[in-house]
Design a protein around this motif. Structure first.
Motif, PDB file in Angstrom:
ATOM      1  N   ALA A   1      54.849 145.740  18.000  1.00 34.61           N
ATOM      2  CA  ALA A   1      53.883 145.252  18.644  1.00 34.61           C
ATOM      3  C   ALA A   1      53.439 143.995  19.532  1.00 34.61           C
ATOM      4  O   ALA A   1      52.654 143.962  20.646  1.00 34.61           O
ATOM      5  CB  ALA A   1      52.727 145.632  17.453  1.00 34.61           C
ATOM      6  N   LEU A   2      53.277 142.961  18.863  1.00 34.85           N
ATOM      7  CA  LEU A   2      53.421 141.639  19.750  1.00 34.85           C
ATOM      8  C   LEU A   2      54.231 141.308  20.442  1.00 34.85           C
ATOM      9  O   LEU A   2      53.948 140.717  21.779  1.00 34.85           O
ATOM     10  CB  LEU A   2      53.349 140.793  18.236  1.00 34.85           C
ATOM     11  N   ARG A   3      55.761 142.441  20.542  1.00 32.08           N
ATOM     12  CA  ARG A   3      56.438 141.360  21.721  1.00 32.08           C
ATOM     13  C   ARG A   3      55.908 141.849  23.211  1.00 32.08           C
ATOM     14  O   ARG A   3      56.509 142.050  23.895  1.00 32.08           O
ATOM     15  CB  ARG A   3      57.875 141.851  21.033  1.00 32.08           C
ATOM     16  N   GLN A   4      54.997 143.117  22.947  1.00 32.31           N
ATOM     17  CA  GLN A   4      54.579 143.745  25.020  1.00 32.31           C
ATOM     18  C   GLN A   4      54.229 142.519  25.751  1.00 32.31           C
ATOM     19  O   GLN A   4      53.961 143.114  26.535  1.00 32.31           O
ATOM     20  CB  GLN A   4      53.694 144.660  24.347  1.00 32.31           C
ATOM     21  N   TRP A   5      53.810 141.420  25.029  1.00 31.46           N
ATOM     22  CA  TRP A   5      53.200 140.293  25.219  1.00 31.46           C
ATOM     23  C   TRP A   5      54.099 138.880  25.203  1.00 31.46           C
ATOM     24  O   TRP A   5      54.161 138.435  24.311  1.00 31.46           O
ATOM     25  CB  TRP A   5      51.562 140.257  24.999  1.00 31.46           C
ATOM     26  N   PRO A   6      55.101 138.919  26.414  1.00 28.99           N
ATOM     27  CA  PRO A   6      55.703 138.014  26.806  1.00 28.99           C
ATOM     28  C   PRO A   6      55.792 136.976  26.454  1.00 28.99           C
ATOM     29  O   PRO A   6      56.129 135.762  26.590  1.00 28.99           O
ATOM     30  CB  PRO A   6      56.402 138.725  27.815  1.00 28.99           C
TER      31      PRO A   6
END
Length: 163
Positions: free
Chosen positions: A65-70
């Motif tokens: 889920a957090l990986r969506q914001w690079p």
């Protein structure tokens, strides 16, 4: 059997803070309101951390889920639980996501087959050392270390997964 872990958001732009909270809330199916503090290593950025409890595999869901914001730097840990290994995820912009199995003491565990593969592919001591550093996530650790120290003493939010 529930497990627990920690989400460390080491650095995120202020404008993304609410998106990070929403992403964590979606995974945990519970409202999330983190205590954001300044990240001295990255002026203008914020940092937060939260402990969580949930079923095994929640750590991987949080990392995805957090990986969506690079543009953010984060770590997610999940403690071992009966029948499930612990996990550690580290994300650094430009480097991507690193995942490792961890033992009860938090040390990265490399399985026998992986070690044998690394040894078989290495063409000398320097190549072996490089491959082991890569398998242990040393480059991610080196990049995140200044951000970790900047968070010493920061507030921690405790969360529980619903359902």
């Amino acid at each position: 059997m529930p497990t627990r872990g920690v989400v460390y958001v080491h650095s995120t732009p202020l404008a993304v803070c609410s998106h990070v909270e929403w992403a964590i809330a979606r995974v945990l199916a519970a409202p999330v309101n983190l205590q954001w503090t300044a990240q001295p290593v990255d002026p203008g950025a914020r940092r937060a951390e939260c402990g969580w409890t949930g079923r095994p595999g929640t750590g991987a869901e949080l990392a995805a889920a957090l990986r969506q914001w690079p543009m953010i730097r984060f770590e997610v840990t999940e403690e071992p639980s009966p029948g499930a290994d612990g996990e550690r995820f580290m994300y650094v912009p430009g480097r991507g996501l690193f995942r490792a199995t961890v033992g009860a003491a938090g040390d990265i565990q490399l399985g026998e087959d992986r070690l044998r593969g690394i040894m078989a592919a290495a063409r000398g001591p320097e190549a072996l050392a490089h491959a082991l550093d890569k398998a242990l996530g040393s480059a991610w650790d080196a990049e995140l270390e200044p951000y970790r120290y900047a968070g010493d003493g920061a507030p921690v939010t405790l969360l529980t997964r619903v359902g």
